[in-house]
Design a protein around this motif. Structure first.
Motif, PDB file in Angstrom:
ATOM      1  N   GLU A  61      -7.699   6.166  -5.753  1.00 55.58           N
ATOM      2  CA  GLU A  61      -7.764   5.165  -4.677  1.00 55.58           C
ATOM      3  C   GLU A  61      -8.213   3.808  -5.225  1.00 55.58           C
ATOM      4  O   GLU A  61      -7.940   2.776  -4.625  1.00 55.58           O
ATOM      5  CB  GLU A  61      -8.678   5.635  -3.538  1.00 55.58           C
ATOM      6  CG  GLU A  61     -10.081   6.022  -3.935  1.00 55.58           C
ATOM      7  CD  GLU A  61     -10.213   7.463  -4.463  1.00 55.58           C
ATOM      8  OE1 GLU A  61     -11.309   7.800  -4.934  1.00 55.58           O
ATOM      9  OE2 GLU A  61      -9.242   8.235  -4.447  1.00 55.58           O
ATOM     10  N   GLU A  62      -8.891   3.791  -6.389  1.00 54.45           N
ATOM     11  CA  GLU A  62      -9.311   2.530  -7.021  1.00 54.45           C
ATOM     12  C   GLU A  62      -8.262   1.994  -7.991  1.00 54.45           C
ATOM     13  O   GLU A  62      -8.475   0.972  -8.615  1.00 54.45           O
ATOM     14  CB  GLU A  62     -10.632   2.718  -7.777  1.00 54.45           C
ATOM     15  CG  GLU A  62     -11.825   2.975  -6.900  1.00 54.45           C
ATOM     16  CD  GLU A  62     -12.067   4.472  -6.703  1.00 54.45           C
ATOM     17  OE1 GLU A  62     -11.700   5.257  -7.586  1.00 54.45           O
ATOM     18  OE2 GLU A  62     -12.602   4.842  -5.656  1.00 54.45           O
ATOM     19  N   GLY A  63      -7.177   2.711  -8.179  1.00 56.50           N
ATOM     20  CA  GLY A  63      -6.133   2.282  -9.105  1.00 56.50           C
ATOM     21  C   GLY A  63      -5.993   3.226 -10.281  1.00 56.50           C
ATOM     22  O   GLY A  63      -6.580   4.304 -10.321  1.00 56.50           O
ATOM     23  N   GLU A  64      -5.222   2.802 -11.260  1.00 63.16           N
ATOM     24  CA  GLU A  64      -4.954   3.625 -12.439  1.00 63.16           C
ATOM     25  C   GLU A  64      -6.125   3.564 -13.410  1.00 63.16           C
ATOM     26  O   GLU A  64      -6.686   2.493 -13.633  1.00 63.16           O
ATOM     27  CB  GLU A  64      -3.693   3.132 -13.149  1.00 63.16           C
ATOM     28  CG  GLU A  64      -2.448   3.277 -12.318  1.00 63.16           C
ATOM     29  CD  GLU A  64      -1.205   2.780 -13.030  1.00 63.16           C
ATOM     30  OE1 GLU A  64      -1.143   2.877 -14.279  1.00 63.16           O
ATOM     31  OE2 GLU A  64      -0.292   2.286 -12.346  1.00 63.16           O
ATOM     32  N   ARG A  65      -6.444   4.732 -13.991  1.00 59.41           N
ATOM     33  CA  ARG A  65      -7.547   4.786 -14.945  1.00 59.41           C
ATOM     34  C   ARG A  65      -7.579   6.153 -15.603  1.00 59.41           C
ATOM     35  O   ARG A  65      -6.868   7.055 -15.215  1.00 59.41           O
ATOM     36  CB  ARG A  65      -8.860   4.486 -14.257  1.00 59.41           C
ATOM     37  CG  ARG A  65      -9.182   5.467 -13.130  1.00 59.41           C
ATOM     38  CD  ARG A  65     -10.371   5.075 -12.334  1.00 59.41           C
ATOM     39  NE  ARG A  65     -11.542   5.083 -13.183  1.00 59.41           N
ATOM     40  CZ  ARG A  65     -12.760   4.844 -12.785  1.00 59.41           C
ATOM     41  NH1 ARG A  65     -12.991   4.568 -11.521  1.00 59.41           N
ATOM     42  NH2 ARG A  65     -13.777   4.873 -13.604  1.00 59.41           N
ATOM     43  N   TRP A  66      -8.448   6.287 -16.602  1.00 61.05           N
ATOM     44  CA  TRP A  66      -8.659   7.593 -17.220  1.00 61.05           C
ATOM     45  C   TRP A  66      -9.510   8.449 -16.301  1.00 61.05           C
ATOM     46  O   TRP A  66     -10.421   7.950 -15.650  1.00 61.05           O
ATOM     47  CB  TRP A  66      -9.354   7.449 -18.578  1.00 61.05           C
ATOM     48  CG  TRP A  66      -8.475   6.840 -19.622  1.00 61.05           C
ATOM     49  CD1 TRP A  66      -8.616   5.609 -20.189  1.00 61.05           C
ATOM     50  CD2 TRP A  66      -7.325   7.435 -20.225  1.00 61.05           C
ATOM     51  NE1 TRP A  66      -7.610   5.403 -21.102  1.00 61.05           N
ATOM     52  CE2 TRP A  66      -6.800   6.506 -21.147  1.00 61.05           C
ATOM     53  CE3 TRP A  66      -6.670   8.653 -20.069  1.00 61.05           C
ATOM     54  CZ2 TRP A  66      -5.669   6.753 -21.907  1.00 61.05           C
ATOM     55  CZ3 TRP A  66      -5.534   8.909 -20.828  1.00 61.05           C
ATOM     56  CH2 TRP A  66      -5.052   7.967 -21.737  1.00 61.05           C
ATOM     57  N   GLY A  67      -9.212   9.749 -16.255  1.00 63.64           N
ATOM     58  CA  GLY A  67      -9.984  10.678 -15.442  1.00 63.64           C
ATOM     59  C   GLY A  67     -10.225  11.974 -16.194  1.00 63.64           C
ATOM     60  O   GLY A  67      -9.436  12.351 -17.060  1.00 63.64           O
ATOM     61  N   THR A  68     -11.304  12.645 -15.858  1.00 66.89           N
ATOM     62  CA  THR A  68     -11.657  13.920 -16.480  1.00 66.89           C
ATOM     63  C   THR A  68     -12.014  14.938 -15.408  1.00 66.89           C
ATOM     64  O   THR A  68     -12.552  14.575 -14.357  1.00 66.89           O
ATOM     65  CB  THR A  68     -12.822  13.772 -17.473  1.00 66.89           C
ATOM     66  OG1 THR A  68     -13.100  15.046 -18.053  1.00 66.89           O
ATOM     67  CG2 THR A  68     -14.080  13.243 -16.814  1.00 66.89           C
ATOM     68  N   ASN A  69     -11.733  16.203 -15.672  1.00 65.65           N
ATOM     69  CA  ASN A  69     -12.076  17.279 -14.750  1.00 65.65           C
ATOM     70  C   ASN A  69     -13.500  17.783 -14.930  1.00 65.65           C
ATOM     71  O   ASN A  69     -14.015  18.506 -14.090  1.00 65.65           O
ATOM     72  CB  ASN A  69     -11.106  18.450 -14.922  1.00 65.65           C
ATOM     73  CG  ASN A  69      -9.755  18.136 -14.338  1.00 65.65           C
ATOM     74  OD1 ASN A  69      -9.565  18.232 -13.133  1.00 65.65           O
ATOM     75  ND2 ASN A  69      -8.816  17.733 -15.187  1.00 65.65           N
ATOM     76  N   ASP A  70     -14.150  17.439 -16.030  1.00 64.38           N
ATOM     77  CA  ASP A  70     -15.508  17.911 -16.307  1.00 64.38           C
ATOM     78  C   ASP A  70     -16.324  16.758 -16.890  1.00 64.38           C
ATOM     79  O   ASP A  70     -16.428  16.593 -18.104  1.00 64.38           O
ATOM     80  CB  ASP A  70     -15.464  19.096 -17.278  1.00 64.38           C
ATOM     81  CG  ASP A  70     -16.812  19.772 -17.452  1.00 64.38           C
ATOM     82  OD1 ASP A  70     -17.849  19.148 -17.133  1.00 64.38           O
ATOM     83  OD2 ASP A  70     -16.831  20.914 -17.930  1.00 64.38           O
ATOM     84  N   PHE A  71     -16.905  15.980 -15.999  1.00 65.50           N
ATOM     85  CA  PHE A  71     -17.632  14.786 -16.410  1.00 65.50           C
ATOM     86  C   PHE A  71     -18.843  15.119 -17.269  1.00 65.50           C
ATOM     87  O   PHE A  71     -19.134  14.429 -18.244  1.00 65.50           O
ATOM     88  CB  PHE A  71     -18.047  13.984 -15.176  1.00 65.50           C
ATOM     89  CG  PHE A  71     -18.653  12.655 -15.506  1.00 65.50           C
ATOM     90  CD1 PHE A  71     -17.877  11.646 -16.044  1.00 65.50           C
ATOM     91  CD2 PHE A  71     -19.992  12.412 -15.273  1.00 65.50           C
ATOM     92  CE1 PHE A  71     -18.428  10.410 -16.350  1.00 65.50           C
ATOM     93  CE2 PHE A  71     -20.549  11.182 -15.575  1.00 65.50           C
ATOM     94  CZ  PHE A  71     -19.764  10.186 -16.115  1.00 65.50           C
ATOM     95  N   ASN A  72     -19.569  16.186 -16.927  1.00 66.04           N
ATOM     96  CA  ASN A  72     -20.746  16.550 -17.720  1.00 66.04           C
ATOM     97  C   ASN A  72     -20.360  16.920 -19.151  1.00 66.04           C
ATOM     98  O   ASN A  72     -21.041  16.528 -20.105  1.00 66.04           O
ATOM     99  CB  ASN A  72     -21.518  17.694 -17.053  1.00 66.04           C
ATOM    100  CG  ASN A  72     -22.203  17.238 -15.793  1.00 66.04           C
ATOM    101  OD1 ASN A  72     -22.577  16.078 -15.665  1.00 66.04           O
ATOM    102  ND2 ASN A  72     -22.354  18.133 -14.838  1.00 66.04           N
ATOM    103  N   MET A  73     -19.280  17.668 -19.323  1.00 61.62           N
ATOM    104  CA  MET A  73     -18.830  18.019 -20.674  1.00 61.62           C
ATOM    105  C   MET A  73     -18.330  16.765 -21.398  1.00 61.62           C
ATOM    106  O   MET A  73     -18.566  16.581 -22.588  1.00 61.62           O
ATOM    107  CB  MET A  73     -17.743  19.087 -20.629  1.00 61.62           C
ATOM    108  CG  MET A  73     -17.311  19.561 -21.999  1.00 61.62           C
ATOM    109  SD  MET A  73     -18.633  20.285 -23.006  1.00 61.62           S
ATOM    110  CE  MET A  73     -18.903  21.820 -22.161  1.00 61.62           C
ATOM    111  N   TYR A  74     -17.668  15.873 -20.679  1.00 65.41           N
ATOM    112  CA  TYR A  74     -17.230  14.606 -21.270  1.00 65.41           C
ATOM    113  C   TYR A  74     -18.441  13.839 -21.813  1.00 65.41           C
ATOM    114  O   TYR A  74     -18.427  13.365 -22.949  1.00 65.41           O
ATOM    115  CB  TYR A  74     -16.475  13.763 -20.239  1.00 65.41           C
ATOM    116  CG  TYR A  74     -16.224  12.349 -20.704  1.00 65.41           C
ATOM    117  CD1 TYR A  74     -15.149  12.050 -21.526  1.00 65.41           C
ATOM    118  CD2 TYR A  74     -17.099  11.320 -20.363  1.00 65.41           C
ATOM    119  CE1 TYR A  74     -14.942  10.751 -21.979  1.00 65.41           C
ATOM    120  CE2 TYR A  74     -16.891  10.026 -20.819  1.00 65.41           C
ATOM    121  CZ  TYR A  74     -15.818   9.755 -21.622  1.00 65.41           C
ATOM    122  OH  TYR A  74     -15.617   8.472 -22.078  1.00 65.41           O
ATOM    123  N   LEU A  75     -19.507  13.733 -20.999  1.00 65.58           N
ATOM    124  CA  LEU A  75     -20.706  13.009 -21.442  1.00 65.58           C
ATOM    125  C   LEU A  75     -21.341  13.680 -22.656  1.00 65.58           C
ATOM    126  O   LEU A  75     -21.809  12.998 -23.569  1.00 65.58           O
ATOM    127  CB  LEU A  75     -21.728  12.904 -20.307  1.00 65.58           C
ATOM    128  CG  LEU A  75     -21.370  11.948 -19.178  1.00 65.58           C
ATOM    129  CD1 LEU A  75     -22.441  11.977 -18.101  1.00 65.58           C
ATOM    130  CD2 LEU A  75     -21.154  10.535 -19.684  1.00 65.58           C
TER     131      LEU A  75
END
Length: 170
Positions: A61-75
């Protein structure tokens, strides 16, 4: 690949060129971690297997961007993962945090935007599964089975994604 042919990710070598979000990208380095405690995910068509922290180009809804399904693992990956290009160490991760994917979302695909939910396969797979990751230049992305995925997302050249828009590419 750059010429439109397909090649298994485990067979791609440093110096080869792959299509990505912003055009053609050169493979600068390779990463070969194990699945370990990451979840293994796929889409309903089982057309792509990926680890849970892996980033995709998505339309939110904020536009195109990178996304992840597991933010905690990403961090966790951002804090602990390093990679090397020409012998110099670099940090993993984007300058800005990726969008946290929950539920159905539109993923960038060579056919356009593809609305998908993910399926978690973790219980069906061994943590010793070998993962394969490319580190590329020019926006740090690659097209894997039609999807635009991050190619070892990194901050080493301060690539600016703010004006990047996905145009389907075959």
């Amino acid at each position: 690949m750059e010429d439109g042919t397909l090649k298994n990710i485990e067979d791609i070598a440093i110096g080869e060129s792959v299509k990505g979000l912003t055009g053609v990208n050169t493979v600068l380095a390779l990463a070969r971690p194990l699945l370990n405690e990451r979840d293994l995910l796929t889409f309903p068509e089982y057309d792509l297997l990926f680890s849970s922290e892996h980033c995709f180009w998505v339309n939110t809804e904020e536009g195109e961007r990178w996304g992840t399904n597991d933010f905690n693992m990403y961090l966790r990956e951002v804090k602990t993962h390093k990679f090397y290009i020409d012998g110099k160490q670099h940090d993993y991760g984007f300058k800005e945090n990726p969008y946290i994917i929950t539920g159905e979302i539109a993923y960038a695909h060579i056919t356009g935007w593809k609305k998908q939910n993910v399926i978690n396969l973790r219980k069906e797979h061994d943590p010793n599964i070998q993962l394969y990751q490319l580190i590329t230049d020019n926006g740090h992305s690659m097209i894997a089975n039609g999807y635009v995925v991050a190619a070892e997302a990194c901050r080493y050249d301060n690539f600016n994604y703010n004006n990047v828009k996905w145009n389907k590419k075959g």
